[in-house]
Design an enzyme around this catalytic site. Structure first.
Site, mmCIF file in Angstrom:
data_model
loop_
_atom_site.group_PDB
_atom_site.id
_atom_site.type_symbol
_atom_site.label_atom_id
_atom_site.label_comp_id
_atom_site.label_asym_id
_atom_site.label_seq_id
_atom_site.Cartn_x
_atom_site.Cartn_y
_atom_site.Cartn_z
ATOM 1 N N TYR A 25 0.819 -1.212 0.000
ATOM 2 C CA TYR A 25 0.000 0.000 0.000
ATOM 3 C C TYR A 25 0.852 1.262 0.000
ATOM 4 O O TYR A 25 0.318 2.367 -0.014
ATOM 5 C CB TYR A 25 -0.893 0.016 1.245
ATOM 6 C CG TYR A 25 -0.076 -0.199 2.505
ATOM 7 C CD1 TYR A 25 0.498 0.880 3.173
ATOM 8 C CD2 TYR A 25 0.177 -1.479 2.974
ATOM 9 C CE1 TYR A 25 1.282 0.688 4.290
ATOM 10 C CE2 TYR A 25 0.959 -1.682 4.093
ATOM 11 C CZ TYR A 25 1.510 -0.605 4.746
ATOM 12 O OH TYR A 25 2.296 -0.799 5.850
ATOM 13 N N GLY A 26 2.159 1.112 0.037
ATOM 14 C CA GLY A 26 3.059 2.265 0.155
ATOM 15 C C GLY A 26 4.182 2.208 -0.852
ATOM 16 O O GLY A 26 3.962 2.045 -2.051
ATOM 17 N N LEU A 28 6.345 0.042 -1.631
ATOM 18 C CA LEU A 28 6.551 -1.193 -2.403
ATOM 19 C C LEU A 28 5.636 -1.298 -3.621
ATOM 20 O O LEU A 28 5.709 -2.259 -4.368
ATOM 21 C CB LEU A 28 6.376 -2.426 -1.509
ATOM 22 C CG LEU A 28 7.422 -2.603 -0.419
ATOM 23 C CD1 LEU A 28 7.102 -3.824 0.433
ATOM 24 C CD2 LEU A 28 8.825 -2.690 -0.990
ATOM 25 N N GLN A 29 4.820 -0.295 -3.865
ATOM 26 C CA GLN A 29 4.025 -0.238 -5.089
ATOM 27 C C GLN A 29 4.845 0.307 -6.263
ATOM 28 O O GLN A 29 4.423 0.200 -7.412
ATOM 29 C CB GLN A 29 2.816 0.688 -4.910
ATOM 30 C CG GLN A 29 1.832 0.229 -3.873
ATOM 31 C CD GLN A 29 0.695 1.214 -3.765
ATOM 32 O OE1 GLN A 29 -0.290 1.102 -4.495
ATOM 33 N NE2 GLN A 29 0.820 2.182 -2.882
ATOM 34 N N GLU A 94 11.646 -4.291 6.170
ATOM 35 C CA GLU A 94 10.584 -3.590 6.894
ATOM 36 C C GLU A 94 11.007 -3.259 8.321
ATOM 37 O O GLU A 94 11.663 -4.029 8.999
ATOM 38 C CB GLU A 94 9.302 -4.414 6.902
ATOM 39 C CG GLU A 94 8.643 -4.521 5.554
ATOM 40 C CD GLU A 94 8.171 -3.189 4.976
ATOM 41 O OE1 GLU A 94 8.104 -2.174 5.702
ATOM 42 O OE2 GLU A 94 7.859 -3.169 3.782
#
Length: 158
Positions: A25-26, A28-29, A94
């Protein structure tokens, strides 16, 4: 899929019946971030996580996935073909304030996502367009330096 936690790392025991993809959603898109960390862009499908939002975090250019009290849905993508080695790299990348959780997605399937457990959550949502315009280039370069170290089993460092 069982999630085994050992010390500061989260290892995945991937069973055939468990979720297959990682909901992103952040940062890594973005193709450049994935290429820097993994050396490739995995296959992906559009999806969202109902009941969550990608929140802006104080002092950070990346977001945190948090529960949205009034409904809503966090938009993103599901990476569908990650290898076990790529899962290991992303897990090491992460922040320790994320917890890997299984979520119901808009696709009607289950997926895994790194959910923010830390503080510093701002009231506004993270702005992907602002990140792309102001921070993506430097962030992707940093990921390009970190990715090979993580692939070699070294700490992320800075």
């Amino acid at each position: 899929m069982d999630i085994l936690v050992s010390g500061n790392s989260r290892r995945l025991d991937r069973s055939p019946a468990g979720p297959k993809g990682l909901f992103c959603y952040g940062t890594l898109q973005f193709d450049d971030v994935l290429k820097g960390l993994l050396g490739r862009v995995p296959q992906r499908l559009p999806a969202s996580a109902p009941g969550y939002r990608a929140a802006a975090l104080e002092g950070r250019v990346y977001p945190g996935l948090v529960v949205q009290a009034l409904g809503g849905s966090a938009a993103g993508v599901v990476l569908t073909d990650l290898s076990n080695e790529e899962w290991r790299i992303l897990d090491a990348f992460e922040d320790d304030q994320y917890e890997l959780r299984e979520l119901s997605l808009s696709t009607g399937t289950m997926g895994l996502a790194y959910v923010w457990q830390g503080g510093d959550v701002r009231t506004e949502d993270w702005d992907a367009e602002e990140f792309q315009a102001r921070h993506l280039s430097a962030y992707a370069e940093r990921c390009g330096r970190i990715g090979p170290r993580l692939a070699a089993g070294e700490p992320k460092g800075e």
